[in-house]
Design a protein around this motif. Structure first.
Motif, mmCIF file in Angstrom:
data_model
loop_
_atom_site.group_PDB
_atom_site.id
_atom_site.type_symbol
_atom_site.label_atom_id
_atom_site.label_comp_id
_atom_site.label_asym_id
_atom_site.label_seq_id
_atom_site.Cartn_x
_atom_site.Cartn_y
_atom_site.Cartn_z
ATOM 1 N N ASP A 170 59.537 71.038 38.774
ATOM 2 C CA ASP A 170 60.673 71.250 39.684
ATOM 3 C C ASP A 170 61.592 72.367 39.217
ATOM 4 O O ASP A 170 62.619 72.637 39.861
ATOM 5 N N SER A 171 61.266 73.009 38.111
ATOM 6 C CA SER A 171 62.160 74.062 37.595
ATOM 7 C C SER A 171 62.219 75.209 38.591
ATOM 8 O O SER A 171 61.261 75.480 39.310
ATOM 9 N N LYS A 172 63.363 75.895 38.597
ATOM 10 C CA LYS A 172 63.491 77.054 39.508
ATOM 11 C C LYS A 172 62.868 78.300 38.884
ATOM 12 O O LYS A 172 62.349 79.166 39.565
ATOM 13 N N ALA A 173 62.941 78.381 37.559
ATOM 14 C CA ALA A 173 62.424 79.560 36.859
ATOM 15 C C ALA A 173 62.032 79.153 35.441
ATOM 16 O O ALA A 173 62.475 78.112 34.949
ATOM 17 N N VAL A 174 61.182 79.967 34.837
ATOM 18 C CA VAL A 174 60.805 79.741 33.431
ATOM 19 C C VAL A 174 60.800 81.097 32.728
ATOM 20 O O VAL A 174 60.287 82.086 33.272
ATOM 21 N N LEU A 175 61.369 81.146 31.556
ATOM 22 C CA LEU A 175 61.320 82.380 30.761
ATOM 23 C C LEU A 175 60.324 82.205 29.621
ATOM 24 O O LEU A 175 60.136 81.100 29.109
ATOM 25 N N PHE A 176 59.709 83.322 29.230
ATOM 26 C CA PHE A 176 58.743 83.323 28.125
ATOM 27 C C PHE A 176 59.196 84.376 27.117
ATOM 28 O O PHE A 176 59.466 85.517 27.509
ATOM 29 N N LEU A 177 59.240 84.004 25.865
ATOM 30 C CA LEU A 177 59.661 84.942 24.824
ATOM 31 C C LEU A 177 58.597 85.060 23.749
ATOM 32 O O LEU A 177 57.973 84.066 23.371
ATOM 33 N N GLY A 178 58.431 86.273 23.225
ATOM 34 C CA GLY A 178 57.528 86.453 22.089
ATOM 35 C C GLY A 178 57.881 87.744 21.382
ATOM 36 O O GLY A 178 58.713 88.528 21.870
ATOM 37 N N ARG A 179 57.270 87.970 20.260
ATOM 38 C CA ARG A 179 57.442 89.235 19.536
ATOM 39 C C ARG A 179 56.098 89.684 19.031
ATOM 40 O O ARG A 179 55.191 88.867 18.884
ATOM 41 N N LYS A 238 53.689 82.875 37.820
ATOM 42 C CA LYS A 238 54.018 83.479 39.124
ATOM 43 C C LYS A 238 52.844 83.321 40.071
ATOM 44 O O LYS A 238 52.971 82.925 41.227
ATOM 45 N N GLU A 239 51.685 83.712 39.546
ATOM 46 C CA GLU A 239 50.476 83.794 40.352
ATOM 47 C C GLU A 239 50.063 82.420 40.906
ATOM 48 O O GLU A 239 49.653 82.309 42.050
ATOM 49 N N LEU A 240 50.191 81.387 40.068
ATOM 50 C CA LEU A 240 49.663 80.077 40.450
ATOM 51 C C LEU A 240 50.709 79.145 41.021
ATOM 52 O O LEU A 240 50.431 78.396 41.954
ATOM 53 N N ALA A 241 51.909 79.180 40.445
ATOM 54 C CA ALA A 241 52.920 78.179 40.828
ATOM 55 C C ALA A 241 53.976 78.780 41.742
ATOM 56 O O ALA A 241 54.880 78.075 42.176
ATOM 57 N N TYR A 242 53.873 80.089 42.039
ATOM 58 C CA TYR A 242 54.829 80.785 42.910
ATOM 59 C C TYR A 242 56.264 80.542 42.428
ATOM 60 O O TYR A 242 57.179 80.322 43.219
ATOM 61 N N MET A 243 56.394 80.583 41.123
ATOM 62 C CA MET A 243 57.684 80.271 40.514
ATOM 63 C C MET A 243 58.187 81.540 39.839
ATOM 64 O O MET A 243 57.385 82.318 39.316
ATOM 65 N N HIS A 244 59.483 81.750 39.843
ATOM 66 C CA HIS A 244 59.985 82.930 39.156
ATOM 67 C C HIS A 244 59.802 82.766 37.650
ATOM 68 O O HIS A 244 60.243 81.777 37.056
ATOM 69 N N ALA A 245 59.109 83.716 37.060
ATOM 70 C CA ALA A 245 58.825 83.632 35.632
ATOM 71 C C ALA A 245 58.898 85.036 35.051
ATOM 72 O O ALA A 245 58.444 85.994 35.681
ATOM 73 N N GLU A 246 59.469 85.150 33.883
ATOM 74 C CA GLU A 246 59.555 86.476 33.262
ATOM 75 C C GLU A 246 59.265 86.361 31.778
ATOM 76 O O GLU A 246 59.694 85.399 31.121
ATOM 77 N N GLY A 247 58.565 87.352 31.257
ATOM 78 C CA GLY A 247 58.302 87.417 29.826
ATOM 79 C C GLY A 247 59.178 88.485 29.212
ATOM 80 O O GLY A 247 59.360 89.559 29.792
ATOM 81 N N LEU A 277 67.363 75.284 31.662
ATOM 82 C CA LEU A 277 66.339 76.301 31.952
ATOM 83 C C LEU A 277 65.213 76.203 30.907
ATOM 84 O O LEU A 277 65.474 76.298 29.706
ATOM 85 N N PRO A 278 63.973 76.022 31.350
ATOM 86 C CA PRO A 278 62.885 75.978 30.362
ATOM 87 C C PRO A 278 62.592 77.379 29.805
ATOM 88 O O PRO A 278 62.441 78.327 30.574
ATOM 89 N N VAL A 279 62.536 77.485 28.501
ATOM 90 C CA VAL A 279 62.183 78.751 27.850
ATOM 91 C C VAL A 279 61.006 78.476 26.920
ATOM 92 O O VAL A 279 61.098 77.646 26.013
#
Ligand code: M6R
Length: 368
Positions: free
Chosen positions: A219-228, A243-252, A270-272
């Motif tokens: 049910d989250s509106k967006a998810v962020l992904f972090l890495g280095r 994005k592709e599968l869940a049509y959810m706003h997601a950014e790395g 917010l899930p990160v």
């Protein structure tokens, strides 16, 4: 057909150990890395002074990962570029440039045109492809097939990890030709790659836990992904899958960029998702990421941390900890990508979407 799975993608995620073994099979012979259809002479490979990697989507992310390994092993500059951008500018190419074109289908229009452009400028082109006899390998000077087997799900999974392994073979072949690695070092790197199917198999033991997380996050509106470091393209790929599968706003994001803008997005709940480096291999980066996680957690984010098993320093900052096996730094994307693939698929399934056939997308993009 789906082997008892709810969707093909999960079957294909689970096939990754086998796919990787198939990608590597036969490429180390009499102490040397050998590529498949090698129509580039050894001398030409020795003369390469610059590498471009061109691809789209997930294949592009595999190229971003490969850059770390190829530059490290060969000391050659590597530029990774979206095929759709590459061919509309005027890249500096000549006969000593190696262009690596990565495409699962071997039919992607932009990647094919990038190959044609590069060859027109006399660059040598090596294709990394999963489909025998496709157009891109037909028009390239050399081909390295990933042999991951057919992929039915529109979302690339096993072909992505196989592309990483194939890229690494190219890096080792270049290092071998240029003498930037001694034969025993090349053999050692290959042996580490050969240990990866077993490591990925262990990473698959996270599937049930990650599916549960996916159901909770649906049910989250967006998810962020972090890495280095190599974890940064893994974060980009995790976001693309979602994005592709869940049509959810997601950014790395590269975690080091947080303070330059993205931290303003952090709000309560917010899930990160954070892709941790090993505490051993890149100690400095590990400490920096722990500090990033503590900052976002303090601002109320829900942290889902993908970390090496036994990484106790990160535990206090992880609302959810997903442990993957310890492997050499450059090989971490092969294990850390697995939970991100499962997460995206399960969020999509929980939201009621067709995981294998996401809306508006085709498996092979033959028009621009
Ligand atoms: O067949 P290709 O590897 O050239 O395809 C490139 C992209 O279209 C592809 O990776 C796409 O991004 C996937 N659907 C991602 O899961």
């Amino acid at each position: 057909e789906k082997g008892g799975h709810d969707y093909f993608m999960l079957k294909e995620i689970e096939e990754q150990p086998e796919a990787l073994a198939n990608t590597l099979r036969g490429h180390f012979d009499h102490g040397r890395i050998v590529l498949d259809e090698q129509r580039i002479a050894d001398q030409d490979l020795r003369d390469v002074d610059k590498v471009f990697v061109v691809a789209c989507g997930t294949a592009y992310h595999s190229g971003l990962i490969a850059k770390y390994a190829i530059e490290h092993w060969t000391r050659l500059p590597v530029e990774v570029e979206l095929a759709s951008e590459f061919r509309y500018r005027d890249p500096v190419l000549d006969r000593d440039t190696l262009v690596v074109a990565i495409s699962q289908s071997g039919e992607t229009a932009d990647t094919l045109e990038a190959v044609r452009h590069a060859r027109g400028q006399k660059a040598r082109v090596l294709a990394i492809c999963n489909t025998n006899g496709a157009q891109i390998p037909r028009e390239s000077d050399a081909v390295l097939y990933t042999h991951a087997g057919p992929e039915v799900g529109v979302a690339a999974t096993k072909t992505f990890t196989s592309q990483i392994a194939a890229n690494y073979l190219v890096g080792l072949a270049l290092a071998q030709a240029r003498g930037t690695k001694y034969p025993d070092e090349v053999a050692r790197e290959f042996a580490e790659l050969e240990a990866m199917p077993a490591a990925v198999q262990k990473a698959l033991s996270t599937v049930d836990h990650v599916r549960k997380l996916g159901r909770e996050m649906a049910d989250s509106k967006a998810v962020l992904f972090l890495g280095r470091h190599v974890g940064f393209p893994v974060a980009l790929e995790g976001a693309l899958k979602l994005k592709e599968l869940a049509y959810m706003h997601a950014e790395g994001f590269a975690a080091g960029e947080l303070k330059h803008g993205p931290i303003a997005l952090i709000e309560s709940g917010l899930p990160v998702v954070v892709v941790m480096p090993s505490p051993k291999g890149r100690g400095v980066l590990h400490a920096k990421l722990v500090s990033n996680i503590s900052e976002i957690q303090a601002r109320g984010a829900r942290t889902i941390v993908i970390a090496e098993e036994g990484d106790d320093t990160v535990r206090p900052f992880a609302d959810e900890l997903v442990e993957v096996p310890a492997v050499p730094t450059l090989l971490q994307p092969l294990v850390s990508s697995v939970p991100l693939q499962v997460l995206a698929a399960e969020i999509a399934r929980t939201r009621g979407y067709d995981v294998d056939k996401p809306r508006n997308l085709a498996k092979s993009v033959t028009v621009e």
